[in-house]
Design a protein around this motif. Structure first.
Motif, mmCIF file in Angstrom:
data_model
loop_
_atom_site.group_PDB
_atom_site.id
_atom_site.type_symbol
_atom_site.label_atom_id
_atom_site.label_comp_id
_atom_site.label_asym_id
_atom_site.label_seq_id
_atom_site.Cartn_x
_atom_site.Cartn_y
_atom_site.Cartn_z
ATOM 1 N N TRP A 265 0.843 -1.196 0.000
ATOM 2 C CA TRP A 265 0.000 0.000 0.000
ATOM 3 C C TRP A 265 0.877 1.246 0.000
ATOM 4 O O TRP A 265 1.984 1.244 0.544
ATOM 5 N N SER A 453 -10.716 -1.086 4.763
ATOM 6 C CA SER A 453 -9.933 -2.139 4.115
ATOM 7 C C SER A 453 -10.823 -2.779 3.058
ATOM 8 O O SER A 453 -11.969 -2.359 2.857
ATOM 9 N N TYR A 465 -8.838 3.210 2.762
ATOM 10 C CA TYR A 465 -8.813 2.459 1.500
ATOM 11 C C TYR A 465 -9.076 3.397 0.326
ATOM 12 O O TYR A 465 -10.083 4.098 0.286
ATOM 13 N N SER A 499 -4.843 -0.152 5.239
ATOM 14 C CA SER A 499 -4.863 -0.133 3.779
ATOM 15 C C SER A 499 -4.384 1.229 3.287
ATOM 16 O O SER A 499 -3.882 2.039 4.058
ATOM 17 N N ALA A 534 -6.959 -5.217 -3.992
ATOM 18 C CA ALA A 534 -5.751 -4.860 -3.251
ATOM 19 C C ALA A 534 -4.542 -5.103 -4.135
ATOM 20 O O ALA A 534 -4.623 -5.775 -5.174
#
Length: 845
Positions: A265, A453, A465, A499, A534
């Motif tokens: 991330w 997340s 996120y 995240s 992700a």
């Protein structure tokens, strides 16, 4: 009915002539202008085409001229380019020599050309001509590349010619070494394995699809260094008799490998974490509230007051977005890592029965910017309404819009949130990739909340996120099943970040020296409400051991040390509790790229011919940065440098006089990546030096001197400098025949000297006296003080030449004539046999 005839040319019908009208003149001029412009345009294109063809033809001739000049020289005097410079004006940089054959500026046909020359040692490898490091022993082949460059308009153009120079005195190889490289565990053939004779890297081959290699070489005792991806390298001694074929099969042991995996991330900016367009307040006036919450997922503190701003535009507007005027009076100045900052129109606002006091509010000055710019913002006493963000019931096509979070100091956009609405799913003017999917639009008491997340929104984890898709980054109140998330302020506790933004296309690499860099890629998840993605990485074929892992994305970077890869099965998630740094959140192998870098790395090993390390450690450099290789197993070096293409050198300038230096050319370094497998195998060595003279006392520069080993290979070549001295400093131990390489008409005394090179010693060989050596005469040709560009015949001779020259027996049998022609620049250049008495006479015709 009476018919009337209308004449198109009434005056002519009456026999009367008239001139053209002004309109007719303008039309005619316009047509002529268009025709003329078309003509000149076509003519200009033709002229440019002719000029380009002329320039290319002249450039090709200049390339061929240089090739012919160099091919007529003594092979050993055409020196290899050892430290090339690069012309960077082309997509592929052009290497060129700056020492022996420096760039030349040539005026030809009214065009100025630059001629570049580059020479490499070459060898045939598996049917192709491959270039070798300039420190390699002479193979009898040199690859000559001549590039002529000119500028046409503003564009640099080039013509390139390549040719091979062959040594006419090269000793032919008399023996063959062949064999097969196989997997020691399975006996399967290993294709693409490299088999190198360490004593002469020109003796090299790559195994074919069936694992076979063939090397033509001389008789002698050698050490082979064999490598293949995924296998431990191996050093193999072999004896090759004269006039024979030797079979040497080789087995390589596979390395035990595992796969490293994890999630990556980037958290480098503030994000809009929640908005509400209409929410109750605890004010007695009954004013409805609205708010924008932002979150800090980064690792540093942001100054908000005076540096952070918001811009808003609803769907119904025609025109640009407008700044929300924020009153920071008495507000907190900063937002901590993992912290929130709440902007609202007033306060306290009420969510989930909790009174929340915002950090800063809209400026409610009567007649102020908000009062003027936003139609629903009203400061009229008794009917105050401080709402800026309209909901679906506020009017036609309302309920859709976008908010931008700005760094007011730099003008940069930090985040954008857009949502559809207006009773028809109309898109807002701005959004990230896809706006929040809404038909009706933002409604009364509705939240848009950023996910924490891929699992969804959370009340306990940081709302971080951000895959840059509004539709996937946010949940509406309906998505949350009616759940409302209480907004947070700087007074709230910080929250864990799980995240951020997936760094898709980023790279992950390891210092194990076996695995190849891989990319961070999308991995799909569903949380039962919306889809999410992700950034996942899988680094394959990582050797067992303890390593460091590097992740890079643009200038964002993270290093993870103490990554232990044991023998076993299954993927290994990293980071974990034992890595440095450990996982940020226990149980989650998430890597946050929190630092910045623009560098890359080169990883390799430095070994001796026995396959072990060298003590003290050998230096390795790319001429920008230098590191020392470890003398302990696995004998690695790790060099950090800026991106580029480099010639890597081990033992530069023979810093360790007991070993030769070696070069790995053309090593590419990318930002945030490790370039692995740049290995060196060094043999022990020493050096030789000597002196070249024209009379035993005075120095003679420019004479090539060679050292030939017992196998008939020229291992070293040097050229005498201005002081007449030469030095060979990168030679393997052994006995050599040292010779001054003379051209036609030249002779050297002594003709050759046999001497030995011993470890760590530079030995004086001899003084070579060369008779009849060549020199050069240069000058210019002018007429009345002006350069003569047409070219003239220039003649040099120790004899007197009559004008015009006569052709007779005396002329043919007398002193030699050296003839050339002047260039368009007026300059001439003649190579002549050295003579100080009698002196040369120069004539031009």
């Amino acid at each position: 009915m009476k018919k009337t005839r209308i004449s198109l040319f009434p005056n002519k019908a009456r026999g009367v002539s008239r001139g053209l009208s002004l309109v007719e003149m303008l039309v005619a001029l316009s047509l002529l202008s268009i025709g003329a412009l078309s003509f000149f345009g076509v003519f200009g294109g033709i002229a440019r085409g002719v000029q380009n063809a002329k320039a290319r033809s002249l450039a090709a001739n200049l390339c061929q001229e240089q090739v012919q000049i160099l091919k007529q020289k003594n092979y050993y005097r055409v020196m290899v380019t050892t430290a090339p410079s690069f012309d960077l004006r082309f997509s592929t940089p052009i290497p060129y020599d700056t020492s022996y054959f420096p760039p030349e500026t040539v005026l030809e046909g009214g065009i100025t050309f630059t001629r570049l020359t580059n020479l490499d040692i070459a060898q045939e490898v598996s049917g192709n001509i491959a270039t070798l490091a300039p420190t390699s022993s002479d193979t009898g082949i040199k690859l000559l590349t001549v590039t002529t460059i000119w500028t046409q308009g503003r564009e640099a153009r080039k013509v390139e010619t390549r040719n091979v120079l062959s040594n006419p005195d090269a000793v032919m190889t008399t023996s063959i070494l062949r064999g097969k490289v196989t997997n020691a565990s399975t006996a399967a053939a290993l294709p693409d394995a490299s088999v190198v004779v360490t004593e002469n890297t020109g003796f090299v081959d790559t195994t074919n699809a069936t694992g076979d290699y063939v090397i033509n070489l001389f008789a002698g005792n050698y050490n082979l260094f064999v490598t293949a991806p995924g296998f431990f390298p191996k050093a193999v001694p072999v004896a090759v008799p004269a006039n024979s074929a030797v079979t040497q099969n080789i087995t390589l042991s596979p390395m035990a490998t595992r796969t490293l995996t994890g999630w990556a991330w980037v958290t480098d900016h503030l994000v809009i974490s929640q908005i509400m367009g209409q929410v109750p307040t605890s004010l007695p006036s009954g004013i409805k509230g609205e708010y924008v919450e932002i979150f800090n997922p980064t690792t540093f503190t942001w100054t908000v007051s005076g540096n952070i701003g918001l811009k808003f535009r609803p769907l119904s507007w025609i025109g640009p977005e407008r700044d929300i005027d924020i009153d920071y009076t008495g507000s907190p100045a900063t937002i901590a890592p993992g912290g929130y900052y709440l902007f609202a129109n007033t306060g306290p606002i009420v969510v989930n029965g909790t009174n929340v006091i915002p950090d800063a509010v809209w400026n409610a000055t009567v007649g102020g910017a908000n009062d003027v710019n936003f139609p629903y913002f009203d400061t009229t006493p008794g009917s105050e309404d401080f709402n800026i963000i309209p909901i679906n019931t506020d009017g036609a096509q309302e309920g859709a819009g976008h908010i931008r979070l700005m760094n007011t100091g730099t003008g940069a956009t930090l985040d954008t949130l857009g949502w559809e609405g207006g009773g028809g799913g109309f898109a807002p003017a701005n959004f990230e990739s896809i706006p929040i999917d809404q038909f009706t639009g933002l409604q009364d008491n509705e939240q848009f909340t950023r996910l924490s997340s891929t699992a969804g929104a959370s009340a306990t984890l940081g709302r971080a996120y951000d895959m840059n898709y509004n539709v996937y980054d946010f949940w509406t109140t309906a998505h949350a099943g009616g759940t409302m998330y209480t907004p947070r302020t700087t007074a709230s506790s910080t929250q864990t970040v799980l995240s951020g933004t997936p760094p898709i296309g980023g790279t992950v690499s390891c210092t194990d020296g076996l695995s190849a860099p891989d990319a961070v890629e999308w991995e799909f998840y569903t949380n039962g409400v919306t889809d999410a993605w992700a950034g996942r990485y899988y680094l394959l074929n990582v050797a067992t051991g303890t390593w460091s892992v590097y992740l890079g994305y643009g200038t964002r970077f993270q290093q993870i040390d103490n990554v232990v890869v044991p023998v076993g099965a299954g993927d290994i998630p990293i980071p974990d509790a034992s890595t440095v740094p450990p996982w940020q959140n226990a149980g989650y192998s998430h890597v946050f790229l929190t630092t910045t870098t623009t560098d890359g790395w080169v990883l390799g090993r430095v070994l001796n011919v026995s396959g072990t390390g060298i003590a003290p450690g050998i230096q390795v450099t790319n001429n920008l940065n230098t590191v020392t290789a470890s003398s302990l197993s696995p004998y690695r070096y790790f060099l950090r440098t800026i991106p580029g293409v480099y010639d890597m050198t081990a033992n530069p300038n023979n810093a360790n006089a007991s070993y030769v230096s070696a070069v790995q050319p053309g090593v590419t370094v990318n930002a945030g990546q490790i370039t692995s497998g740049v290995d060196f195998v060094l043999s022990q060595g020493g050096g030789l030096n000597g002196f070249v003279s024209r009379d035993g006392t005075n120095p003679l520069p420019g004479i090539a001197v060679t050292a030939t080993n017992g196998l008939g290979l020229v291992e070293a070549t040097a050229v005498s400098g201005a002081d007449g001295r030469f030095r060979m400093s990168n030679m393997s131990t052994g006995t050599y025949l040292v010779e001054a390489q003379t051209a036609s008409g030249e002779s050297a005394t002594p003709a050759s000297v046999s001497t030995a090179v011993v470890v760590g010693v530079t030995r004086f060989v001899s003084t070579f006296t060369v008779s009849g050596a060549s020199g050069f005469i240069t000058g210019g040709v002018t007429v009345g003080g002006n350069v003569l560009q047409t070219g003239v015949l220039v003649v040099a001779s120790t004899a007197t030449i009559v004008n015009p020259p006569s052709l007779s027996t005396t002329t043919l049998l007398g002193a030699g004539y050296y003839v050339g022609s002047s260039l368009e620049s007026g300059n001439y250049f003649l190579e002549v046999r050295g003579s100080t008495n009698p002196r040369y006479n120069i004539y031009a015709f």
